[in-house]
Design an enzyme around this catalytic site. Structure first.
Site: not given
Length: 175
Positions: A81, A132
């Site tokens: 949700h 990263d």
């Protein structure tokens, strides 16, 4: 699975994927904390500690990424949700002896459904961002131990992961 019914809550009677209807649930304060680890080389730890990573302040960038990840959880996980989070806190701890970086993500809201998935998403996005930013130094880094440590609120009340020591109990209560 739903603990009370012994059935999967995201599968309907016909075995199809189903978004759980929370419209009749009460709004309560809900909190969750998740953690994960990025295992890195001594070189990564040294360069982070000395603020020498070429891409900049890795923790500042990863913190923002983790917060953003928690806020966008329902865009990434189909049956979650969309939630209006009132607090997201992402933190890091360099643990040189273990050659790892611990990330935690705490999420809080007043709502009809819990925030475990948001905390888990925040931790994963934060760890991926660290990866990263440091991959040029150590492309062999890896993530482990991503799990919910603690949750509060809802019909199940307060739950603490028994597989993890009391390392987080005081963290959540202090936030």
């Amino acid at each position: 699975m739903s603990e009370s019914s012994g059935k999967f809550s995201h599968i309907d009677a016909g075995g199809q994927a189903n978004m759980v209807d929370v419209s009749d649930k009460s709004v309560t304060k809900r909190e969750a904390t998740a953690q994960g680890f990025l295992y890195v080389s001594d070189s990564v730890i040294k360069q982070i500690s000395e603020a020498k990573i070429a891409k900049g302040d890795v923790f500042a960038v990863a913190r923002i990424a983790g917060i953003q990840g928690a806020k966008r959880c329902s865009d990434l996980i189909p049956l979650c949700h969309p939630l209006v989070l009132s607090k997201v806190d992402v933190n890091f701890e360099v643990q040189p002896e273990e050659k790892r970086i611990r990330a935690t993500c705490y999420c809080k809201l007043s709502g009809k459904t819990g925030v475990e998935m948001e905390a888990l998403t925040g931790v994963n996005v934060a760890l991926l961002t660290l990866f990263d930013m440091c991959k040029a130094i150590d492309p062999t880094m890896h993530m482990e131990g991503v799990r919910v440590l603690e949750k509060k609120g809802g019909k199940t009340g307060h739950w603490t992961n028994s597989e993890v020591s009391n390392e987080v109990s005081s963290e959540v209560s202090q936030q």
